[in-house]
Write an enzyme that holds these catalytic residues in place. Structure first.
Site, PDB file in Angstrom:
ATOM      1  N   SER A 101       0.847  -1.202   0.000  1.00 15.69           N
ATOM      2  CA  SER A 101       0.000   0.000   0.000  1.00 15.69           C
ATOM      3  C   SER A 101       0.872   1.238   0.000  1.00 15.69           C
ATOM      4  O   SER A 101       2.005   1.207   0.497  1.00 15.69           O
ATOM      5  CB  SER A 101      -0.873   0.018   1.255  1.00 15.69           C
ATOM      6  OG  SER A 101      -0.076   0.296   2.396  1.00 15.69           O
ATOM      7  N   ASP A 102       0.371   2.324  -0.538  1.00 10.66           N
ATOM      8  CA  ASP A 102       1.024   3.589  -0.215  1.00 10.66           C
ATOM      9  C   ASP A 102       0.827   3.789   1.284  1.00 10.66           C
ATOM     10  O   ASP A 102      -0.049   3.167   1.903  1.00 10.66           O
ATOM     11  CB  ASP A 102       0.452   4.754  -1.038  1.00 10.66           C
ATOM     12  CG  ASP A 102       1.406   5.953  -1.032  1.00 10.66           C
ATOM     13  OD1 ASP A 102       2.336   5.982  -0.188  1.00 10.66           O
ATOM     14  OD2 ASP A 102       1.237   6.872  -1.861  1.00 10.66           O
ATOM     15  N   TRP A 103       1.665   4.646   1.844  1.00 13.69           N
ATOM     16  CA  TRP A 103       1.702   4.747   3.306  1.00 13.69           C
ATOM     17  C   TRP A 103       0.391   5.327   3.851  1.00 13.69           C
ATOM     18  O   TRP A 103       0.106   6.502   3.676  1.00 13.69           O
ATOM     19  CB  TRP A 103       2.912   5.590   3.719  1.00 13.69           C
ATOM     20  CG  TRP A 103       4.139   4.767   4.012  1.00 13.69           C
ATOM     21  CD1 TRP A 103       4.917   4.855   5.131  1.00 13.69           C
ATOM     22  CD2 TRP A 103       4.734   3.730   3.214  1.00 13.69           C
ATOM     23  NE1 TRP A 103       5.942   3.930   5.089  1.00 13.69           N
ATOM     24  CE2 TRP A 103       5.851   3.227   3.925  1.00 13.69           C
ATOM     25  CE3 TRP A 103       4.428   3.148   1.995  1.00 13.69           C
ATOM     26  CZ2 TRP A 103       6.663   2.195   3.446  1.00 13.69           C
ATOM     27  CZ3 TRP A 103       5.230   2.120   1.503  1.00 13.69           C
ATOM     28  CH2 TRP A 103       6.329   1.661   2.237  1.00 13.69           C
ATOM     29  N   GLY A 104      -0.430   4.456   4.388  1.00 11.53           N
ATOM     30  CA  GLY A 104      -1.722   4.907   4.916  1.00 11.53           C
ATOM     31  C   GLY A 104      -2.847   4.813   3.910  1.00 11.53           C
ATOM     32  O   GLY A 104      -3.909   5.396   4.110  1.00 11.53           O
ATOM     33  N   ALA A 105      -2.645   4.064   2.833  1.00 16.48           N
ATOM     34  CA  ALA A 105      -3.675   4.009   1.783  1.00 16.48           C
ATOM     35  C   ALA A 105      -4.784   2.999   2.083  1.00 16.48           C
ATOM     36  O   ALA A 105      -5.784   2.969   1.387  1.00 16.48           O
ATOM     37  CB  ALA A 105      -3.041   3.670   0.436  1.00 16.48           C
TER      38      ALA A 105
END
Ligand code: BGC
Length: 741
Positions: free
Chosen positions: A235-239
């Site tokens: 995931s993108d960071w916090g996606a």
């Protein structure tokens, strides 16, 4: 490495894990690491930014570039590297990046970013390669190959349709299937299929309403099913919004750590039967495989000096000479005045997660002084905060007046270009434009050098300035690279990877950017960047592909087959130089909407004065395909294609035609198919002919003049016009039989 990891496969290891351990493995240990399983010899892997240098944080952790990181070489960011049009060079950069990551014990470098530059306002355009998917895909694949050659994984990001920063964590990019496939996914597809990245990072945004992180169509059907991706999706960071939904959709690893909260959700989902444990097993297996893949090499080091020298060579290949009346190159004896604070305080990278700590930093002013045989006076003209004063302007004009040539450094202030927000205009600061006016009044022999991560409007002064050098953001050695180009030590060979418009309002996406209320409609469809400017015939400041050299080139003898374009390029000037030969293809009379021309190949060639060389540029059949929404497949249309070859999208020097055999498209025929569509299928046309022949006066319907009017009429509707002696279901049966035959 633990003994068991060397003897057991990832899936065997996963078979030994408890449900809780498997769930835990598919989210981060902390901000930058995966979790280890010590008893089974599974190591923790560090993933870190990326893309143009290694940002290894050892103190505070953040994804916004706030806390420091250990020094690493800052190579030219993607905005510049895209202009190199040079995959070999990009691969070389990738190798150096991978080497540094390995030396810093980083297992995965979070890059490259290959999102399309849809609007010049996108705050992260400095991290992206181009407005063209072929260029972004070719260079992206080269970077991945280079990085991974060092035993370090790449993470191709941000998958997908992350083309703005405004509302990036929620906005739905509402894109029609053709532009989605042909523009926004095409570069990703190329990188995945050509370079097999170890990981792909999903984006924050939604695509047609569904979050990328839980978009099964995107992460599983397309990425794995169609493209054959075998690596890990992070995931993108916090996606991640809904972890169980994300895992089910094909997201293997949530980053950063969620403190165990979302791991418990996974365990609960498996226990309740809403998540199949085999999906979790597959994700955990990919995490274990990634950890086993990353090379653990405590002895690895990197050569700071050699990489700095490489960063300078690469940066020089990325500089774009936009215009030149012969003022450039400068001679060492030219009495130069350098104006503008950016010459002494360079902008060399953008802000946000990609911001790294350079090993050193060269200022253009020092490097120009080093190459000049005369004293080089300097006046800042404006302050770093963007302000100026009468005193600064007067001093700058005075300094310029005494010189043979004034070199003025202008650019976008750092605080206006960053991850996290978009720009609202493409103007240079008013203070800098005032400075330029003052310098030009004092000395018309003025060269403008630009530092900017996104395109800036140049139309206000292009006609008044003898030479403009687009330096973008060139990384830590950019100062030396600019000096090399200004003095002609290096022939400028960068070409624009994005169009420079006359006005922001001319940009095709202008009326649909950045959207509102959670949606951005990609209303310009396929007509992104030069595709849109060319379709409308809009004048631009400098077109896609443009860039000058200090020599000149002639093109002749173009020919093309379905596999290759050949053209002879001759250096007609007095100096050695480098040309980027560009191949654009169009399909006149195409049955589908198409941009007037699209880049389908390019090659960078260096030629001595007078040297002529035949340049052969491969054409890939898959690059000629359009996405056919009738059958949801790539289709190559048959017919005569026009191949235009030249020095930019608007400087096409030679052309030739090539006949391309088309793909057979089996479009299902139904009662809703038009008469024209039915007639296009010979067997079905025969059925239709028989049908009409049986009806009173029906055969007149096949008269060409009548047909022109009736061709768009759905077959089912025709039945209601008379007694054809046949029922609708019988017609459908005949059509099915015709389609099968
Ligand atoms: C960015 C990614 C980056 C990640 C980790 C996110 O904010 O969108 O590009 O890799 O942070 O820093």
């Amino acid at each position: 490495m633990g003994e068991s990891a060397t003897t057991r496969s990832p899936s065997e290891i996963v078979a030994e894990l408890t449900l809780e351990e498997k769930a835990a493995l598919t989210s981060g240990r902390d901000f930058w690491h995966t979790k280890p399983v010590d008893r089974l010899g599974v190591r923790s892997t560090m993933l870190t930014d990326g893309p143009h240098g290694v940002r290894k944080q050892t103190g505070g952790s953040d994804h916004l570039g706030l806390s420091g990181s250990v020094p690493a070489t800052c190579f030219p960011p993607a905005v510049a590297l895209g202009c190199s049009f040079d995959p070999a060079l990009s691969e070389r950069v990738g190798r150096a990046l991978g080497g540094e990551a390995r030396a810093l014990q980083v297992g995965v470098l979070l890059g490259p970013g290959i999102n399309i530059k849809r609007s010049p306002l996108c705050g992260r355009n400095f991290e992206y390669l181009s407005e063209d998917p072929l260029l972004a895909g070719v260079l992206g694949a080269a970077l991945v190959r280079g990085i991974q050659s060092q035993g370090v994984g790449a993470s191709v990001k941000h998958f997908a349709a992350n083309n703005q920063e405004t509302d990036r964590m929620r906005v739905s990019a509402d894109v029609d299937p053709r532009p989605l496939r042909e523009i926004y996914l095409r570069g990703f597809q190329r990188v995945v299929q050509d370079a097999q990245p170890w990981t792909v990072m999903c984006s924050y945004n939604r695509i047609n309403g569904v979050y990328a992180s839980q978009n099964r169509w995107l992460l599983t059907d397309v990425l794995r099913g169609e493209w054959g991706f075998a690596g890990l999706v992070v995931s993108d960071w916090g996606a991640v919004v809904d972890r169980a939904a994300a895992l089910a959709a094909g997201l293997d690893l949530e980053m950063p750590a969620s403190g165990g909260r979302t791991d418990r959700q996974i365990v609960a989902a498996v226990r309740s039967g809403t998540l199949d444990e085999s999906v979790l097993d597959a994700a955990a297996t990919r995490v274990v495989a990634l950890a086993a893949r990353a090379v653990d090499d405590p002895a690895a080091r990197f050569d700071v000096d050699a990489h700095h020298a490489l960063a300078r060579r690469v940066a020089a290949e990325c500089v774009v000479l936009l215009q030149n009346d012969g003022t450039l190159p400068l001679s060492p004896d030219t009495r130069i005045a350098v104006i503008g604070d950016l010459a002494q305080s360079p902008r060399y990278q953008g802000a946000g997660s990609s911001r790294i700590e350079p090993t050193r930093l060269d200022a253009a002013l020092d490097e120009i002084r080093a190459l000049s045989a005369t004293d080089v006076p300097f006046a800042p003209g404006y302050l770093a905060d963007g302000s100026t004063s009468d005193a600064l302007l007067t001093a700058a004009a005075g300094t310029a007046a005494d010189a043979d040539v004034a070199v003025v450094f202008l650019g976008v202030p750092a605080e206006l270009e960053s991850e996290g927000f978009d720009r609202t205009d493409i103007d240079l600061p008013a203070s800098q434009l005032r400075l330029l006016d003052a310098v030009l009044a004092a000395n018309p022999r003025t060269v403008v050098v630009l530092s900017n991560g996104g395109v800036v409007a140049l139309s206000g002064f292009t006609a008044r300035v003898p030479a403009i050098v687009e330096g973008w953001l060139l990384g830590q050695a950019g100062g030396g690279a600019l000096a090399d180009v200004l003095f002609g030590t290096v022939d400028p060979s960068g070409r624009l990877a994005e169009t420079i418009p006359l006005r922001l309002a001319d940009v095709p996406s202008y009326t649909d950017f950045p959207g509102e209320h959670g949606h951005v409609r990609y209303g310009e469809g396929l007509f992104v960047g030069y595709r849109g400017f060319d379709a409308r015939g809009t004048d631009v400041s400098f077109p896609f592909g443009h860039g000058l050299s200090y020599t000149s080139f002639a093109y002749s003898d173009a020919s093309a087959t379905a596999e290759e374009v050949a053209v002879t390029v001759t250096n007609t000037g007095g100096r050695a130089g480098t040309e980027v030969v560009q191949v654009y293809v169009s399909v006149p009379g195409s049955a589908v909407t198409r941009p007037p021309r699209e880049l389908k190949g390019f090659a960078k060639v260096r030629l001595e004065p007078g040297e002529a060389r035949q340049v052969r540029i491969p054409l890939r059949r898959s690059d000629l395909a359009y996405w056919d929404t009738r059958v949801d497949e790539w289709v190559v249309e048959g017919g005569r294609y026009v191949v235009e070859i030249g020095a930019s999208s608007r400087d096409l020097r030679v052309r030739c035609d090539v006949d391309i055999a088309g793909d057979a498209v089996r479009v299902p025929l139904t009662l809703d198919s038009s008469i024209g569509e039915v007639l296009a299928n010979p067997a079905a046309a025969e059925v239709l002919g028989r049908m009409f022949a049986q009806s009173a006066g029906g055969s007149a319907a096949l008269d060409p003049a009548v047909l022109a009017m009736a061709a768009s009429m759905p077959l089912g509707r025709v039945l209601s016009f008379g007694d054809f002696g046949i029922e609708a279901d019988q017609v459908q049966a005949l059509l099915d039989a015709a389609a099968d035959g």
